[in-house]
Design a protein around this motif. Structure first.
Motif, mmCIF file in Angstrom:
data_model
loop_
_atom_site.group_PDB
_atom_site.id
_atom_site.type_symbol
_atom_site.label_atom_id
_atom_site.label_comp_id
_atom_site.label_asym_id
_atom_site.label_seq_id
_atom_site.Cartn_x
_atom_site.Cartn_y
_atom_site.Cartn_z
ATOM 1 N N GLY A 28 0.823 -1.165 -0.105
ATOM 2 C CA GLY A 28 0.094 -0.135 -0.175
ATOM 3 C C GLY A 28 0.931 1.254 -0.108
ATOM 4 N N GLU A 29 0.412 2.234 0.443
ATOM 5 C CA GLU A 29 1.044 3.534 0.604
ATOM 6 C C GLU A 29 1.714 3.736 1.922
ATOM 7 N N PRO A 30 2.933 4.073 1.906
ATOM 8 C CA PRO A 30 3.416 4.320 3.351
ATOM 9 C C PRO A 30 3.118 5.467 4.095
ATOM 10 N N ASN A 31 3.177 5.575 5.519
ATOM 11 C CA ASN A 31 2.765 6.551 6.481
ATOM 12 C C ASN A 31 1.200 6.564 6.075
ATOM 13 N N SER A 32 0.442 5.829 5.722
ATOM 14 C CA SER A 32 -0.973 5.893 5.490
ATOM 15 C C SER A 32 -1.740 4.693 6.580
ATOM 16 N N PRO A 33 -2.572 5.305 7.328
ATOM 17 C CA PRO A 33 -3.289 4.241 8.139
ATOM 18 C C PRO A 33 -3.649 2.980 7.581
ATOM 19 N N ASP A 34 -3.855 3.284 6.124
ATOM 20 C CA ASP A 34 -4.281 2.009 5.322
ATOM 21 C C ASP A 34 -3.278 1.032 4.765
ATOM 22 N N ASN A 35 -2.049 1.574 5.213
ATOM 23 C CA ASN A 35 -0.884 0.648 4.419
ATOM 24 C C ASN A 35 -0.931 -0.833 4.692
ATOM 25 N N PHE A 36 -0.444 -1.580 3.868
ATOM 26 C CA PHE A 36 -0.254 -2.990 3.893
ATOM 27 C C PHE A 36 0.702 -3.405 3.138
ATOM 28 N N MET A 37 1.043 -4.859 3.472
ATOM 29 C CA MET A 37 2.358 -5.645 2.575
ATOM 30 C C MET A 37 1.523 -6.976 2.487
ATOM 31 N N TYR A 38 1.498 -7.580 1.382
ATOM 32 C CA TYR A 38 0.925 -8.960 0.972
ATOM 33 C C TYR A 38 2.213 -9.724 0.632
ATOM 34 N N ILE A 39 2.668 -10.721 1.304
ATOM 35 C CA ILE A 39 3.850 -11.548 0.940
ATOM 36 C C ILE A 39 3.480 -13.038 0.805
ATOM 37 N N LEU A 40 4.472 -13.850 0.414
ATOM 38 C CA LEU A 40 4.508 -15.114 0.650
ATOM 39 C C LEU A 40 5.787 -15.392 1.469
ATOM 40 N N GLY A 41 5.462 -16.187 2.639
ATOM 41 C CA GLY A 41 6.542 -16.460 3.496
ATOM 42 C C GLY A 41 7.039 -17.992 3.252
ATOM 43 N N ARG A 42 8.299 -18.226 3.143
ATOM 44 C CA ARG A 42 8.962 -19.665 2.794
ATOM 45 C C ARG A 42 9.821 -19.817 4.225
ATOM 46 N N GLN A 43 9.447 -20.976 4.874
ATOM 47 C CA GLN A 43 10.241 -21.319 6.021
ATOM 48 C C GLN A 43 11.412 -22.109 5.523
ATOM 49 N N ASP A 44 12.755 -21.518 5.684
ATOM 50 C CA ASP A 44 14.101 -22.529 5.023
ATOM 51 C C ASP A 44 14.620 -23.212 6.140
ATOM 52 N N ALA A 45 14.403 -22.708 7.650
ATOM 53 C CA ALA A 45 15.278 -23.510 8.700
ATOM 54 C C ALA A 45 14.260 -23.785 9.642
ATOM 55 N N ASP A 46 14.848 -24.171 10.942
ATOM 56 C CA ASP A 46 13.915 -24.376 12.075
ATOM 57 C C ASP A 46 13.533 -22.964 12.389
#
Length: 305
Positions: A28-46
Motif C-alpha cells: 500500500g501507501e507508506p505513512n498511511s493508516p491504510d498501508n499494507f504488505m502482502y507476501i508469501l513466506g517460506r520457511q528455510d530452517a528451524d
C-alpha cells in the motif's frame, strides 16, 4: 488494477531470524493508516519466536504445511488465521522435522488496523535497520544499543522511524481467530453465473472481510466493490483478468469501485480480503499501552567480532 504473478526465484530474506524468506507481492501507501504488505513466506530452517504481538493486523493462510502459534494452537494448511492488532501469540517453535527447507509456504497479509496506528513499510524497516546498525547491533529479534540496553527490535525500529515509542492497541478480541474454509458452504454470488462464495467473516469496526470465491471453468466474473479495495490471490486454477493471464499464487489488487473482469479457463479459486478505508478516531480512548509482550528469557547474544 495491479496483477503480480508468482515468481519462484524472487525470494529475499527479510525476517529478523534469518530463517524465513519472503516474496513481496502487493503493498500500500507508506505513512498511511491504510498501508499494507502482502507476501508469501517460506520457511528455510528451524523457526522460533518468543511470545509477542503487533500494533498492526495480520491474515495468514498456509498454502503448504502448518504453522505453530504457541500454547497448543496450530494454524493448519488451508486454514485462515486472523491476528487482531494487540493480540499476543507464541512462543512459536517450528522445527522443520521431516519437511525440506522451503517446503512450508504461507500467504501473509499485514495491514493497519482500526486503531489508526498504520503499518510500517518494508522499505522503512530496511533503512532503519541499516542506520541503527551504525550505532548498535541486531541479534535476531533484539537490538543491542550502544548504552548496553537490549530492546525488542521492532520497537526500536519504530521509534527510529517515527520518533516516538511504539504503542500497542489493547485487543478487541481474546485470541487469534482460525477459520476452516472447508466447513463453510459455497453460496451463489448474486447476478454472477457459475460463481460461488464462501464468506469467512468480517472483523472490527473497520469491517475487513475474508472470503473464498470460486469461478467455474469457462465462466466470467464481473465484479465491482464500493466498500474498499480487494486483495486476491489465486489458490488454484488459471484464467485471465482482461488480457492478462493469471495462475496459481498470482496476486491481484482491485481498488474500490474498480471493475474486476475475470475469465476462468479452468475452475479457479480465489482467496479474497476486503480492506475498507481506516477511519481514524477523533477521540483516543484508553486503548493503548507500551508494554512489550515477549518471553522473559532472552537468548544470550554475543557481540559480533
Amino acid at each position: 488494477m495491479k496483477i503480480v504473478p508468482f515468481d519462484d526465484t524472487a525470494w529475499v530474506k527479510d525476517h529478523p531470524t534469518g530463517t524465513i524468506s519472503f516474496q513481496h507481492s502487493l503493498k500500500g501507501e507508506p505513512n498511511s493508516p491504510d498501508n499494507f504488505m502482502y507476501i508469501l513466506g517460506r520457511q528455510d530452517a528451524d523457526f522460533w519466536m518468543p511470545r509477542h504481538r503487533h500494533n498492526f493486523e495480520q491474515i495468514r493462510l498456509p498454502v503448504r504445511g502448518d504453522m505453530n502459534l504457541g500454547r497448543g494452537m496450530v494454524l493448519r494448511e488451508g486454514e485462515v488465521g486472523y491476528f487482531p492488532e494487540g493480540v499476543a501469540y507464541g512462543p512459536q517453535e517450528d522445527p522443520l522435522g521431516d519437511a525440506a527447507p522451503g517446503e512450508r509456504v504461507q500467504l501473509v497479509l499485514q495491514f493497519g488496523g482500526a486503531s489508526g496506528c498504520g503499518f510500517m513499510s518494508i522499505e522503512q524497516r530496511r533503512q532503519a535497520r541499516k542506520e541503527l546498525a551504525e550505532t548498535g547491533w541486531f541479534d535476531g529479534n533484539y537490538y543491542h544499543r550502544a548504552d548496553g540496553k537490549v530492546k525488542w527490535g521492532l520497537n526500536e525500529i519504530w521509534e527510529h522511524v517515527y520518533g516516538e515509542r511504539l504503542k500497542y492497541p489493547k485487543s478487541r478480541y481474546q485470541d487469534v481467530i482460525i477459520a476452516d474454509p472447508k466447513r463453510f458452504n459455497w453460496l451463489p454470488v448474486p447476478e454472477a453465473c457459475h460463481v460461488d462464495r464462501r464468506f469467512l467473516g468480517s472483523f472490527s469496526e473497520r469491517g475487513v472481510w475474508i472470503e473464498m470465491v470460486r469461478v467455474r471453468a469457462g465462466a466470467r466474473w464481473l465484479s465491482t466493490e464500493p466498500r474498499g479495495q480487494r486483495l486476491m490471490v489465486v489458490l488454484s486454477g488459471r484464467g485471465a483478468c482482461g488480457r492478462t493471464p493469471i495462475g496459481r499464487l498470482a496476486a491481484l489488487q482491485i481498488e474500490a469501485r474498480e471493475t474486476l473482469d475475470l475469465s476462468a479457463e479452468t475452475e479457479t479459486e480465489l482467496f479474497v480480503v476486503g480492506l475498507p478505508p481506516v477511519v481514524v478516531p477523533t477521540e483516543e480512548p484508553e486503548q493503548f499501552d507500551y508494554v512489550e509482550i515477549t518471553d522473559a528469557v532472552r537468548r544470550t547474544a554475543q557481540a559480533p567480532a
